[in-house]
Write an enzyme that holds these catalytic residues in place. Structure first.
Site, mmCIF file in Angstrom:
data_model
loop_
_atom_site.group_PDB
_atom_site.id
_atom_site.type_symbol
_atom_site.label_atom_id
_atom_site.label_comp_id
_atom_site.label_asym_id
_atom_site.label_seq_id
_atom_site.Cartn_x
_atom_site.Cartn_y
_atom_site.Cartn_z
ATOM 1 N N GLU A 179 0.805 -1.224 0.000
ATOM 2 C CA GLU A 179 0.000 0.000 0.000
ATOM 3 C C GLU A 179 0.842 1.280 0.000
ATOM 4 O OE1 GLU A 179 -3.020 -0.013 3.008
ATOM 5 O OE2 GLU A 179 -3.893 -1.892 2.327
ATOM 6 N N GLU A 384 -5.002 -8.726 1.084
ATOM 7 C CA GLU A 384 -5.627 -8.404 2.379
ATOM 8 C C GLU A 384 -7.115 -8.186 2.170
ATOM 9 O OE1 GLU A 384 -4.078 -5.064 4.632
ATOM 10 O OE2 GLU A 384 -2.015 -5.659 4.187
#
Ligand code: FCB
Length: 478
Positions: A179, A384
């Site tokens: 991220e 995720e």
């Protein structure tokens, strides 16, 4: 010809036989042992020890004590039938004396911890998937400019090569960054994450140097381990305009550029999107992008990791009344979004998780199908997905987290829908294996399928863990 009757137990699961089911964690969120075996501080040590930055003053000093309990945790993973485990490596354990100019010596004790963890996983039949950077930048590099400095990307590639050399005989999947949107926009824009800076121009410099770090590291890993699969994990947003007005459509396009395409395009096509460069021209001239950088970033990607939790709703802000900022990324006087003063994020419909994030699994299907459409042939993984809920251990010693089971079941089904429609999704990782240090929220948010009592470090698999084990065993959510 007599038609063959369909066997009543004919498999109806859309998940291919080699689909991998796993769980994910990150070093600073679970390891603890922050001053052991030569580890030096990361930006999250500094940030969490700065009063007012993390809820209740929580830090990762002890966290889940996984550094000492990794064998017990791997045994738990085996019990839960996990096929793969995504964890991150703490850079400050591997080269604790790194500076802007030099990587410094390799810390054998740090390497040894991950080596033992990998051996333990392999002995348990669990495939390791490693993330090289899940936000814990060595503090010394931040002191020299952090991700706003080009040298950070260069040192990152050298560190990646060390890990590939030392562990690459047993690890086949390397995810460079987790991220980078959060590293740049929350770390340098809104300041709700480490290092806590609030500077829109720095945010975009960080974006570029993170992209560069990915590209340089991918090549560095391949030089050492030509067969390694290289991945990048992005928190892609399923961005929707609040109405079908042209102004809302333009707002959605801008946010899509700043969250999705500013990372996807350089890596997958070797360009920065023109509309992003134009929209941010008042903030920076992007002169930190040097000739040749885009070619370095545009290196083959073996797998794109997608982290998905919640949808994103945007609206053009008319300047009247208070600007809504329900983007789910914490509270700050500074916006994470550079050059977006004319855009707002309206509150979304429930139900919500304990993070206040709207639950909408459609977004996961949409994102997977979009990647399949726009980048055909690119393997995808959900690296995720999960939810925080206010779990408690009941008097019977059980954690009955039916809300998490419902969330996971619906999102696994959403992945199945994308696969059925042709998206090449190779695996799914629940966030998270264990309750852990949830960044600015400290220990107040529980994402684990395993409950952790922080006073005793006792692990208690929640009902969702048993549900997930069943899903893995039958290869289909029930
Ligand atoms: C993601 C992070 C992960 C965790 C979840 C809830 O953005 O990658 O570490 O905090 O959110």
């Amino acid at each position: 010809m007599t038609p063959q009757p369909t066997a009543p137990d004919a498999p109806s699961s859309p998940f291919p036989a080699d689909f991998l089911w796993g769980a994910a964690t990150a070093a600073y969120q679970i390891e603890g042992a922050v001053a052991e075996d030569g580890r030096t501080p990361s930006i999250w040590d500094t940030f969490s020890h700065t009063p007012g930055k993390v809820l209740a003053g929580d830090t990762g000093d002890v966290a889940d004590d996984h550094y000492h309990r990794y064998a017990e945790d791997v045994a738990l993973m085996k019990e839960l039938a996990l096929q793969t485990y995504r964890f991150s490596i703490a850079w400050p354990r591997i080269t604790p004396d790194v500076t802007a100019d030099a990587l410094g010596p390799v810390n054998e004790a740090g390497v040894d911890f991950y080596s033992r963890l990998v051996d333990e996983l392999l002995a348990a039949g669990i495939t390791p998937a490693v993330t090289l950077y899940h936000w814990d930048l060595p503090q010394a590099l931040e002191d020299a400019g952090g991700w706003t400095a080009r040298s950070t990307a260069e040192r990152f590639a050298e560190y990646a090569a060390v890990v590939a050399e030392r562990l690459g005989d047993r690890i086949t999947t390397f995810i460079t960054l987790n991220e980078p949107w959060c590293s740049a926009y929350l770390g340098y824009g809104s300041g709700v994450h480490a290092p806590g800076r609030t500077d829109p121009a720095a945010t975009l410099a960080a974006v570029h140097h993170l992209n560069l770090a990915h590209g340089l590291a991918a090549s560095a890993i391949r030089a050492v381990r030509p067969d390694a699969a290289i991945g990048l994990t992005l928190n892609l947003a399923w961005v929707r305009p609040a109405s079908d007005s042209a102004a809302d459509a333009a707002a959605a396009q801008r946010i899509d550029g700043l969250q999705n395409r500013v990372f996807l395009d350089p890596v997958l096509t070797g360009t920065y999107p023109d509309d992003v460069l134009e929209a941010t021209a008042s903030v920076t001239d992007w002169s930190f992008v040097r000739d040749g950088d885009l070619a370095l970033i545009h290196t083959p990607l073996d797998v794109l990791g997608i982290n998905y939790y919640s949808p994103t709703l945007v609206r053009a802000y008319d300047g009247v009344g208070e600007r809504e900022e329900a983007d789910g990324h914490g509270d700050s006087a500074a916006s994470p979004w550079p050059a977006c003063e004319d855009i707002e994020f309206p509150a979304q419909p429930g139900p919500y998780t304990d993070m206040g994030w709207s639950i909408d699994p459609r977004g996961l299907t949409e994102l997977l199908l979009r990647m399949h459409r726009e980048h055909p042939g690119l393997d995808l993984m959900v690296t995720e997905n999960g939810a925080a809920f206010p779990d408690a251990v009941g008097p019977d010693g059980q954690v009955t987290d039916d809300d998490r089971i419902a969330y996971l079941r619906d999102h696994v089904a959403a992945v199945g829908d994308a696969i059925a429609a042709g998206a090449p999704v190779r695996g799914y990782f629940v966030w998270s294996l264990l309750d852990n240090f949830e960044w600015g929220y400290g220990y107040s948010k529980r994402f684990g399928i395993v409950h952790v009592d922080y006073a005793t470090q006792q692990r208690t698999p929640k009902a969702s863990a048993r549900w997930y084990a069943g899903t893995i065993r039958t290869h289909a959510a029930s």
